[in-house]
Design a protein around this motif. Structure first.
Motif, PDB file in Angstrom:
ATOM      1  N   PHE A  12       0.848  -1.189   0.000  1.00 45.31           N
ATOM      2  CA  PHE A  12       0.000   0.000   0.000  1.00 45.31           C
ATOM      3  C   PHE A  12       0.882   1.237   0.000  1.00 45.31           C
ATOM      4  O   PHE A  12       2.081   1.171   0.244  1.00 45.31           O
ATOM      5  CB  PHE A  12      -0.931   0.000   1.230  1.00 45.31           C
ATOM      6  CG  PHE A  12      -0.199  -0.027   2.543  1.00 45.31           C
ATOM      7  CD1 PHE A  12      -0.011   1.134   3.253  1.00 45.31           C
ATOM      8  CD2 PHE A  12       0.318  -1.212   3.049  1.00 45.31           C
ATOM      9  CE1 PHE A  12       0.669   1.131   4.459  1.00 45.31           C
ATOM     10  CE2 PHE A  12       0.997  -1.229   4.245  1.00 45.31           C
ATOM     11  CZ  PHE A  12       1.179  -0.060   4.956  1.00 45.31           C
ATOM     12  N   LYS A  13       0.285   2.371  -0.314  1.00 47.53           N
ATOM     13  CA  LYS A  13       0.922   3.684  -0.226  1.00 47.53           C
ATOM     14  C   LYS A  13       2.390   3.700  -0.657  1.00 47.53           C
ATOM     15  O   LYS A  13       3.291   3.640   0.159  1.00 47.53           O
ATOM     16  CB  LYS A  13       0.777   4.233   1.183  1.00 47.53           C
ATOM     17  CG  LYS A  13       1.097   5.723   1.285  1.00 47.53           C
ATOM     18  CD  LYS A  13       0.576   6.320   2.548  1.00 47.53           C
ATOM     19  CE  LYS A  13       1.638   6.431   3.592  1.00 47.53           C
ATOM     20  NZ  LYS A  13       1.191   7.077   4.800  1.00 47.53           N
ATOM     21  N   ASP A  14       2.631   3.782  -1.932  1.00 46.70           N
ATOM     22  CA  ASP A  14       3.992   3.933  -2.477  1.00 46.70           C
ATOM     23  C   ASP A  14       4.957   2.819  -2.090  1.00 46.70           C
ATOM     24  O   ASP A  14       6.119   3.064  -1.793  1.00 46.70           O
ATOM     25  CB  ASP A  14       4.588   5.286  -2.066  1.00 46.70           C
ATOM     26  CG  ASP A  14       3.782   6.457  -2.596  1.00 46.70           C
ATOM     27  OD1 ASP A  14       3.187   6.320  -3.674  1.00 46.70           O
ATOM     28  OD2 ASP A  14       3.746   7.500  -1.920  1.00 46.70           O
ATOM     29  N   GLY A  15       4.484   1.582  -2.060  1.00 48.55           N
ATOM     30  CA  GLY A  15       5.380   0.446  -1.885  1.00 48.55           C
ATOM     31  C   GLY A  15       5.585  -0.055  -0.475  1.00 48.55           C
ATOM     32  O   GLY A  15       6.361  -0.983  -0.270  1.00 48.55           O
ATOM     33  N   LEU A  16       4.922   0.524   0.510  1.00 45.71           N
ATOM     34  CA  LEU A  16       5.043  -0.015   1.862  1.00 45.71           C
ATOM     35  C   LEU A  16       4.409  -1.404   1.898  1.00 45.71           C
ATOM     36  O   LEU A  16       3.399  -1.644   1.242  1.00 45.71           O
ATOM     37  CB  LEU A  16       4.341   0.886   2.876  1.00 45.71           C
ATOM     38  CG  LEU A  16       4.932   2.267   3.099  1.00 45.71           C
ATOM     39  CD1 LEU A  16       4.090   3.029   4.116  1.00 45.71           C
ATOM     40  CD2 LEU A  16       6.370   2.189   3.566  1.00 45.71           C
TER      41      LEU A  16
END
Length: 61
Positions: A12-16
């Protein structure tokens, strides 16, 4: 929309990425400490992610 299950790894959220610890009605609680760069990111160990905001990367079933 596929809902994650406990033990799944989500992104999620930019690769986290994190491992799902609990599934709620509208969200999941995720442990972020599985990421190699967790210490560098200075994030909380756990976070809540809405079902609409993640993709399942690894399904343990």
């Amino acid at each position: 929309m596929k809902i994650a299950e406990v033990g799944n790894i989500i992104e999620f959220k930019d690769g986290l990425q994190g491992i799902v610890e609990k599934v709620n009605e509208n969200s999941v609680i995720v442990d972020l400490t599985i990421m190699d760069n967790f210490e560098e990111l200075e994030l909380e160990e756990k976070t809540v992610v809405n079902h609409k905001r993640y993709t399942i990367k690894f399904n343990n079933n």
